[in-house]
Design an enzyme around this catalytic site. Structure first.
Site, short mmCIF file in Angstrom:
data_model
loop_
_atom_site.label_atom_id
_atom_site.label_comp_id
_atom_site.label_asym_id
_atom_site.label_seq_id
_atom_site.Cartn_x
_atom_site.Cartn_y
_atom_site.Cartn_z
N LYS A 1 0.78 -1.00 0.08
CA LYS A 1 0.25 -0.06 -0.05
C LYS A 1 1.01 1.32 -0.12
CE LYS A 1 1.05 1.72 4.49
NZ LYS A 1 1.41 3.08 4.17
N ASP B 46 -1.65 -1.36 10.20
CA ASP B 46 -2.26 -1.68 8.47
C ASP B 46 -2.66 -2.95 7.84
OD1 ASP B 46 -0.86 0.98 8.21
OD2 ASP B 46 0.87 0.28 7.71
O1 C5P Z 1 0.83 -1.08 14.37
P1 C5P Z 1 1.72 -1.41 14.07
O2 C5P Z 1 2.74 -2.37 14.72
O3 C5P Z 1 2.46 -1.81 12.55
O4 C5P Z 1 2.90 0.43 14.58
C1 C5P Z 1 3.70 0.13 14.72
C2 C5P Z 1 4.55 1.39 15.21
O5 C5P Z 1 3.94 2.13 14.10
C3 C5P Z 1 3.53 1.26 16.83
O6 C5P Z 1 4.79 1.04 17.65
C4 C5P Z 1 4.01 3.04 17.09
O7 C5P Z 1 4.76 3.78 17.44
C5 C5P Z 1 3.44 3.78 15.48
N1 C5P Z 1 2.58 3.92 15.00
C6 C5P Z 1 2.10 5.56 15.80
N2 C5P Z 1 0.44 5.54 15.36
C7 C5P Z 1 -0.07 4.51 13.92
C8 C5P Z 1 0.41 3.62 14.21
C9 C5P Z 1 2.12 3.23 14.47
O8 C5P Z 1 2.45 5.76 16.53
N3 C5P Z 1 -1.14 4.79 14.17
#
Ligand code: C5P
Length: 308
Positions: A11, A140
Site C-alpha cells: 500500500k 495496517d
Molecule cells: O501497529 P503497528 O505495530 O504496525 O505499529 C508500529 C509502530 O508504529 C507503533 O509501535 C507506533 O510506534 C507507530 N504507530 C503510531 N501510530 C499509529 C500506527 C503506528 O505511532 N497509528
C-alpha cells in the site's frame, strides 16, 4: 490438507494526517490507504510446529521465528477461533515488497497468513471477524485484507471503503536501507515539539483529495497527496529530498514518501508516462531501484490451486 497460497498487495498512503500521541503509544490517524499492484505471496501448510521461511526481496531482513508478523497472525487466528491441536503451520513467504519501506509489507504478509489459515482450517470467520483479528496483529493489517482505496481512522485499523474512480499509475523508488516506523513517528513528534506545534492538533481528512479521487483524474489527485510523516522521514534520510525533487523535475503529477518511508511514490499521468518516469529516475541514480505499479489493487485473496 492441500497448501493454501494467498496473494497480497503493498500500500501507499494518499494522505497521512497524524494526530496527537495517545496514551497507548499510538497516534490518532486519518489516512487514505491505496493498495498497489506489488504483491507478496504466502503459502501455508499444516506442520508439526509453526515456522516461517522467506525468499525473495530483502528475505534476510525479515525477522524469523516468533517475532515474525505472519507467525503472530497465525497464532492470533488460532487463539481467536480456539483451535486446539493441529494449529501449527509452515509459512512460506515469497517477497517482492521491500522490508521496512513504508509499504506495509510485513502487515501484508500477516494479512495473507490470516486469509490462508482461515481457508486451510475452514474456520468460517466472516470478513469483519477476520478484520478484528487483523487489527490485533498490527495497524495496517486490516487494510491489506480489504485492498482498494479506503479511509483509515484510529490507529489506521478502522476502515471505510472510499469512492475512487479510475486507475492510477505509480512509480515506486526504493531506498538502500529501511526506516523504523516507531522512529519516524517519534521524530515527527520531536519536530512538532521543536516547532512549538499545538499538541492536540486533530488528524483531518482532506475533502479535496476525496473529491479528486471520485473524479478519477490523476492531475487533480497529484497536488493533493500529503504525508505528515514526510518531514520526519526526510530528516532521518536527507537524501530522500533529492529523490523527491528528481521525480517532480521529471514531471510526476505528485511526489511523496509512502507511509513512514523511505520509499518514494510518484504519480504518473498514464502507463506511458510511468515508463518514462521510471527510466528517468533510474538514470538519475537517486534510488536503489524502481517499480511501476497500478492502484487500486484488490486485497489479500487465495490463488486458486494450479494458477499460482
Ligand atoms: O501497529 P503497528 O505495530 O504496525 O505499529 C508500529 C509502530 O508504529 C507503533 O509501535 C507506533 O510506534 C507507530 N504507530 C503510531 N501510530 C499509529 C500506527 C503506528 O505511532 N497509528
Amino acid at each position: 490438507m492441500t497448501p493454501v497460497t494467498v496473494r497480497v498487495p503493498a500500500k501507499v498512503n494518499l494522505q497521512l494526517s497524524v494526530g496527537p500521541l495517545r496514551d497507548d503509544g499510538y497516534h490518532d490517524l486519518m489516512t487514505v490507504f491505496h493498495a498497489v499492484s506489488l504483491y507478496d505471496e504466502v503459502t501455508v501448510r499444516p506442520a508439526d510446529r509453526t515456522s516461517v521461511r522467506v525468499t525473495g526481496q530483502d528475505a534476510a531482513l525479515v525477522p524469523a521465528g516468533r517475532a515474525n508478523l505472519a507467525a503472530r497472525a497465525a497464532r492470533a487466528l488460532a487463539a481467536s477461533v480456539r483451535r486446539r491441536g493441529r494449529s501449527a503451520v509452515q509459512i512460506e513467504i515469497r517477497k517482492r515488497i521491500p522490508v521496512a519501506a513504508g509499504l506495509a509489507g510485513g502487515s501484508a504478509d500477516a494479512a495473507a497468513t490470516l486469509v490462508a489459515c482461515n481457508d486451510l482450517w475452514g474456520t468460517g470467520l466472516s470478513p469483519a471477524e477476520l478484520r478484528d483479528v487483523a487489527a490485533g496483529v498490527g495497524s495496517d493489517v486490516p487494510f491489506a485484507l480489504l485492498g482498494g482505496t479506503a479511509v483509515g481512522q484510529g490507529r489506521g485499523e478502522r476502515l471505510t471503503a472510499a469512492l475512487a474512480a479510475g486507475t492510477y499509475h505509480w512509480v515506486l523508488a526504493f531506498a538502500a536501507a529501511g526506516l523504523s516506523t516507531p522512529e519516524v513517528y517519534a521524530t515527527c513528534d520531536r519536530l512538532r515539539a521543536a516547532r512549538g506545534a499545538a499538541d492536540g492538533a486533530e488528524a483531518v481528512l482532506s475533502t479535496e483529495l476525496m473529491a479528486a479521487l471520485r473524479s478519477g483524474d490523476p492531475a487533480a489527485v497529484g497536488p493533493l497527496l500529503s504525508n505528515d510523516l514526510q518531514a520526519a522521514a526526510v530528516s532521518l534520510r536527507p537524501g530522500l529530498r533529492r529523490a523527491l525533487a528528481a521525480g517532480r523535475e521529471f514531471g510526476a503529477l505528485g511526489a511523496m514518501i509512502s507511509g513512514s518511508g523511505p520509499t518514494c511514490a510518484f504519480l504518473a499521468a498514464n502507463a506511458g508516462h510511468a515508463r518514462e518516469l521510471a527510466v528517468s529516475l533510474t538514470g538519475a541514480g537517486v534510488c536503489r531501484g524502481v517499480v511501476r505499479v497500478k492502484g487500486p489493487a484488490t486485497g489479500a485473496a487465495v490463488i486458486p490451486a494450479g494458477t499460482g
